[in-house]
Design an enzyme around this catalytic site. Structure first.
Site, PDB file in Angstrom:
ATOM      1  NE  ARG A  48      -3.809  -2.261   0.331  1.00  0.00           N
ATOM      2  CZ  ARG A  48      -4.792  -2.688   1.116  1.00  0.00           C
ATOM      3  NH1 ARG A  48      -5.162  -1.958   2.152  1.00  0.00           N
ATOM      4  NH2 ARG A  48      -5.408  -3.815   0.868  1.00  0.00           N
ATOM      5  CD  GLU A  96      -3.403   3.276   2.180  1.00  0.00           C
ATOM      6  OE1 GLU A  96      -3.301   3.243   3.421  1.00  0.00           O
ATOM      7  OE2 GLU A  96      -4.259   2.646   1.543  1.00  0.00           O
ATOM      8  NE  ARG A 150      -5.723   3.581  12.980  1.00  0.00           N
ATOM      9  CZ  ARG A 150      -6.924   3.447  12.441  1.00  0.00           C
ATOM     10  NH1 ARG A 150      -7.483   2.280  12.316  1.00  0.00           N
ATOM     11  NH2 ARG A 150      -7.572   4.510  12.011  1.00  0.00           N
ATOM     12  CG  HIS A 151      -2.063   3.133   8.404  1.00  0.00           C
ATOM     13  ND1 HIS A 151      -2.677   3.948   9.316  1.00  0.00           N
ATOM     14  CD2 HIS A 151      -3.039   2.727   7.548  1.00  0.00           C
ATOM     15  CE1 HIS A 151      -3.974   4.044   9.024  1.00  0.00           C
ATOM     16  NE2 HIS A 151      -4.210   3.312   7.965  1.00  0.00           N
ATOM     17  CD  GLU A 166     -10.269  -2.085   8.439  1.00  0.00           C
ATOM     18  OE1 GLU A 166      -9.851  -2.882   7.582  1.00  0.00           O
ATOM     19  OE2 GLU A 166     -10.185  -0.848   8.322  1.00  0.00           O
ATOM     20  CB  SER A 184     -11.839  -4.776   4.737  1.00  0.00           C
ATOM     21  OG  SER A 184     -12.842  -3.926   4.262  1.00  0.00           O
ATOM     22  NE  ARG A 232      -4.303  -1.784  10.875  1.00  0.00           N
ATOM     23  CZ  ARG A 232      -5.211  -1.025  10.312  1.00  0.00           C
ATOM     24  NH1 ARG A 232      -6.481  -1.333  10.405  1.00  0.00           N
ATOM     25  NH2 ARG A 232      -4.861   0.073   9.672  1.00  0.00           N
TER      26      ARG A 232
END
Length: 473
Positions: free
Chosen positions: A243, A245, A251-252, A395, A398, A447
């Protein structure tokens, strides 16, 4: 050749009676040489330690002197081979082996560590509370920053709790596989190089692919759905996910391990929620019953309470979540926006209070905030047959029923302003040739580890984390 023993079973008198000799290989955890004596601690597997001793032999002064001089050259964290004689009736409180110690006969450095280490393993193994309490004393313990630890991650992972976290990560993969194999799944391996720039319009890592642009897969989504079109029935994959991002949060990560699954459904996507719930119950129960030693080691340094969960799926619907959060004082606007971190945590607290569980599922997300391959709710297409799963209010998963109608997929792509380039052409064609209704989920391994263990940062759950500012080691 020599037969090496494990420190963990040295206290078994049937295997190692007092007076017998053993060969051990391990790390030099600590050493103290004074005059004609030496006390050292040998460590194996991060967890197991034993004390070994050498005293000057009056009948062999020259040999004793050579041994003492050699012992003085050994550096902490060196890998050493040691032959010793078992001595019973010991009382060594500082080692995992407490009733036995060794008299050193022979010792040899297999791999010497540098004398100036980045930090000591014992410093990396202290809890934050212990470090904090020492600050007001004459000898405060050093506080090791996250960057120092990650720059020397191989050293950081020698600390018992950190080493145990990696073993728990491995255990979660093992338990995930066990549960899904038992539920009729096949493991697949999908490409991580994908044609075009993106599968969903989000930020991706691109690379040159012999003159054309390819990207690193953000998930195995398209391919696990094509596996359903290939009549694989139920599939799962454990593999890397990328990812791009620029999220610098606790948490990323830019690269993590995805636990993905996809399955045909007969009547309702609730079938998938039940499969995933059963899988998580197997993981949670299995960790506590089969990996108690590792969990105890971790909780000693990073305190957390065991996770609570329900035997049947705890499913909360979107309108109920909106009500709960409005009551908690959040401005939910028109109720169609995504939840932020604070909202997720508040929802987690409310669900724990109401249902007594740290693990729950939130269903029926608005269509606008879900990916193009999500099936709209047939009763109200503003919402979708999609869900997220949460541990301790964050979370971890998903998923959704997927849209298996090729015309509807193209309509949604158009609506979302995504161009159906060459990367999506094969995907849509796989539906045109007939495909069973299906649903699935994507879970972030790190996670799950981070939240199950109640850690303060996901980087502690990743062996060599990748974030926007770190691509080494």
């Amino acid at each position: 050749g020599r037969t090496f023993s494990s420190i963990s079973n040295l206290e078994d008198a049937d295997q190692h009676p007092p007076g017998s000799t053993v060969w051990l290989r391990g790390r030099l955890h600590s050493i103290r040489v004074k005059g004609g004596s030496c006390f050292l601690v040998l460590r194996q597997d991060s967890f197991h330690t034993v004390q070994a001793l050498f005293f000057k032999d009056k009948e062999d002064p020259d040999g004793s002197k050579k041994m003492i001089n050699y012992l003085k050259t050994l550096t902490m964290e060196s890998v050493i081979d040691l032959e010793g004689t078992i001595v019973g009736d010991a009382n060594v409180k500082s080692c995992s082996v407490q009733t036995v110690e060794l008299n050193i006969n022979r010792i040899h450095a297999v791999s010497k560590a540098q004398s100036q280490l980045p930090f000591l393993v014992e410093d990396a193994a202290r809890s934050e509370a212990e470090v904090e309490a020492s600050q007001s004393t004459d000898r405060p313990f050093p506080r090791l920053g996250q960057e120092l630890r990650l720059d020397n991650r191989w050293m950081d992972l020698r600390a018992p709790a950190n080493n145990a976290i990696m073993r728990v990560q491995s255990a979660i993969c093992q338990l995930f596989r066990e549960s899904l194999y038992a539920q009729g799944f096949n493991e697949i391996h999908t490409p991580k190089l994908i044609a075009g720039e993106s599968e969903s319009g989000a930020g991706v890592f691109t690379t040159d692919y012999f003159g054309t642009t390819a990207c690193l897969a953000q998930s195995p989504q398209l391919y696990k759905q094509m596996a359903i079109s290939a009549d694989m029935g139920r599939v799962f994959e454990i593999g890397p996910v990328f990812r791009a991002e620029n999220s610098n949060t606790r948490r990323h990560l830019c690269e993590f391990t995805g636990l993905d699954l996809e399955m045909e459904i007969k009547d309702h996507y609730m079938e998938t929620l039940e499969v995933v719930h059963k899988c998580f119950v197997h993981i949670f129960s299995g960790l506590e019953s089969r990996f108690g030693k590792e969990l105890a080691m971790i909780r000693e340094q990073y305190h957390s309470e065991p996770l609570t969960f329900t035997e049947e799926p705890c499913v909360i619907h979107w309108p109920e979540a909106q009500e709960i959060l409005t009551e908690k004082g959040f401005d939910m606007g028109d109720g169609m926006g995504d939840l932020n971190g604070a909202m997720e945590l508040a929802l987690g607290e409310a669900i724990k209070e109401k249902h007594g569980t740290d693990f729950f599922m939130l269903d029926k997300y608005p269509s606008d905030i879900r990916p193009f391959y999500t099936m709209p709710d047939p009763d109200d297409d503003r919402f979708s047959n999609s869900y997220d799963m949460f541990i301790r209010g964050l979370e971890i998963c998903s998923g959704a029923q997927r849209c298996h109608d090729p015309d509807l997929v193209q309509e949604i792509l158009q609506k979302k302003g995504i161009e159906a380039g060459e990367g999506l052409e094969s995907y849509i064609n796989s539906f045109k040739d007939g495909i069973s209704p299906h649903a699935g989920a994507g879970i972030g391994l790190e996670r799950v580890v981070f939240l199950y263990l109640g850690l303060d940062n996901v980087r502690k759950a990743s062996m060599f984390p990748r974030d926007p500012s770190r691509c080494t080691p």
